[in-house]
Write a protein that holds these residues in place. Sequence first.
Motif, PDB file in Angstrom:
ATOM      1  N   GLY A 297       0.818  -1.212   0.000  1.00  0.00           N
ATOM      2  CA  GLY A 297       0.000   0.000   0.000  1.00  0.00           C
ATOM      3  C   GLY A 297       0.845   1.252   0.000  1.00  0.00           C
ATOM      4  N   SER A 298       1.890   1.265   0.834  1.00  0.00           N
ATOM      5  CA  SER A 298       2.804   2.412   0.859  1.00  0.00           C
ATOM      6  C   SER A 298       3.516   2.550  -0.485  1.00  0.00           C
ATOM      7  N   GLY A 299       3.849   1.405  -1.093  1.00  0.00           N
ATOM      8  CA  GLY A 299       4.518   1.435  -2.388  1.00  0.00           C
ATOM      9  C   GLY A 299       3.650   2.042  -3.464  1.00  0.00           C
ATOM     10  N   VAL A 300       2.353   1.728  -3.458  1.00  0.00           N
ATOM     11  CA  VAL A 300       1.434   2.307  -4.449  1.00  0.00           C
ATOM     12  C   VAL A 300       1.374   3.825  -4.278  1.00  0.00           C
ATOM     13  N   VAL A 301       1.277   4.280  -3.030  1.00  0.00           N
ATOM     14  CA  VAL A 301       1.264   5.724  -2.759  1.00  0.00           C
ATOM     15  C   VAL A 301       2.564   6.369  -3.248  1.00  0.00           C
ATOM     16  N   GLY A 302       3.705   5.726  -2.945  1.00  0.00           N
ATOM     17  CA  GLY A 302       4.987   6.266  -3.372  1.00  0.00           C
ATOM     18  C   GLY A 302       5.120   6.297  -4.877  1.00  0.00           C
ATOM     19  N   LEU A 303       4.637   5.251  -5.549  1.00  0.00           N
ATOM     20  CA  LEU A 303       4.731   5.190  -7.002  1.00  0.00           C
ATOM     21  C   LEU A 303       3.897   6.289  -7.653  1.00  0.00           C
ATOM     22  N   ILE A 304       2.712   6.526  -7.131  1.00  0.00           N
ATOM     23  CA  ILE A 304       1.846   7.577  -7.674  1.00  0.00           C
ATOM     24  C   ILE A 304       2.466   8.953  -7.436  1.00  0.00           C
ATOM     25  N   ALA A 305       2.941   9.188  -6.207  1.00  0.00           N
ATOM     26  CA  ALA A 305       3.555  10.485  -5.894  1.00  0.00           C
ATOM     27  C   ALA A 305       4.791  10.720  -6.756  1.00  0.00           C
ATOM     28  N   GLY A 306       5.623   9.697  -6.901  1.00  0.00           N
ATOM     29  CA  GLY A 306       6.824   9.838  -7.722  1.00  0.00           C
ATOM     30  C   GLY A 306       6.496  10.069  -9.178  1.00  0.00           C
ATOM     31  N   ALA A 307       5.471   9.351  -9.701  1.00  0.00           N
ATOM     32  CA  ALA A 307       5.081   9.517 -11.102  1.00  0.00           C
ATOM     33  C   ALA A 307       4.585  10.942 -11.370  1.00  0.00           C
ATOM     34  N   LEU A 308       3.868  11.515 -10.408  1.00  0.00           N
ATOM     35  CA  LEU A 308       3.395  12.890 -10.567  1.00  0.00           C
ATOM     36  C   LEU A 308       4.539  13.897 -10.578  1.00  0.00           C
ATOM     37  N   LEU A 309       5.659  13.539  -9.919  1.00  0.00           N
ATOM     38  CA  LEU A 309       6.800  14.445  -9.867  1.00  0.00           C
ATOM     39  C   LEU A 309       7.673  14.389 -11.122  1.00  0.00           C
TER      40      LEU A 309
END
Length: 329
Positions: A297-309
């Motif tokens: 779950g944390s990985g999905v959040v991190g992946l989305i945040a990183g992709a937006l950056l």
Amino acid sequence: MSVGLIALLDDVAALARMAATQLDDVAAQATKAGTKAAGVVIDDAAVTPGYVTGFAASREIPIVAKIALGSLRNKLIFLLPGALVLSFFAPWAITPLLMLGGFYLAYEGAEKVYEKLFPHKAHAHEEKVDAAAAASLKVQEDRRVASAIKTDFILSAEIMAITLAGLPEGSSLWMQAIILAVVGIGVTVAVYGVVALIVKADDAGLAMARNGTTNVFGSIVRGLGCGLVVGMPVFLKVLTVVGTAAMVWVGGGILVHGLEHYGIDFLAHGIEAAAEAAAHAVPALAGVVHWLVTAAGSGVVGLIAGALLIPLVGGVLAPAWLWVNAQRA
């Protein structure tokens, strides 16, 4: 006289017991705080071997040693005092700084994933920066070491911030300083000790494979050596994947907990609910399943945040960096 001596010995024994208790407390807190930074430590260990690629075998350990010394300098001379100052004067700033580091880790991890999916696009801005730098400076050992130490500074800052945030409230300044120092030194020795073993494993394997002993023991040594030579490239690839996953999962976890700190807790509650449900579904492996779902779950959040950056960095920050370099030239 004898009564006074006995009393003095009792006082010494009491002080020794108190000191031992304090040392036990320091060790326990350092272990607990250091464990919370495990994801960043894994990432650090996964990233560093790449910095010795392309150099002669005789230079690998000296390069790792230089990076390790730079890492210690980062942690003990710059980051430890900075962390103590923050803890004393601006404890409110620890969470925002942690989240900033979380965004950095998420971006780095997401960019690595993007690079695998779209190899010709992901690093277009970085290739321009590297080309501009290569036009004026030859890539040499000191440059590679300096780059590694800069990267380590960011990872070390995250390790120290996570450690500081994990300490119990009310910890004295000297206790915080000792624990930060213990974690900083312990992490550095562990990471770069492992890195040194990794970068020399293929050389050790080659030496073992060339062993000329004709008995059974010699055959076993040659077999192990061949296994090391063949297996190390695969191991390094696996380590890279683990490092990328650690970036995304740790970065996302930091962002989730940071948002929860500011009252935005739906992500944390959602991940925890999913983890609890999965754990109840597999009671025999409840702890493992709970951890895996939480990390995912944390990985999905991190992946989305990183992709937006990624578009922000490629479209705004990279051109600004090129402009700064042009002005310096």
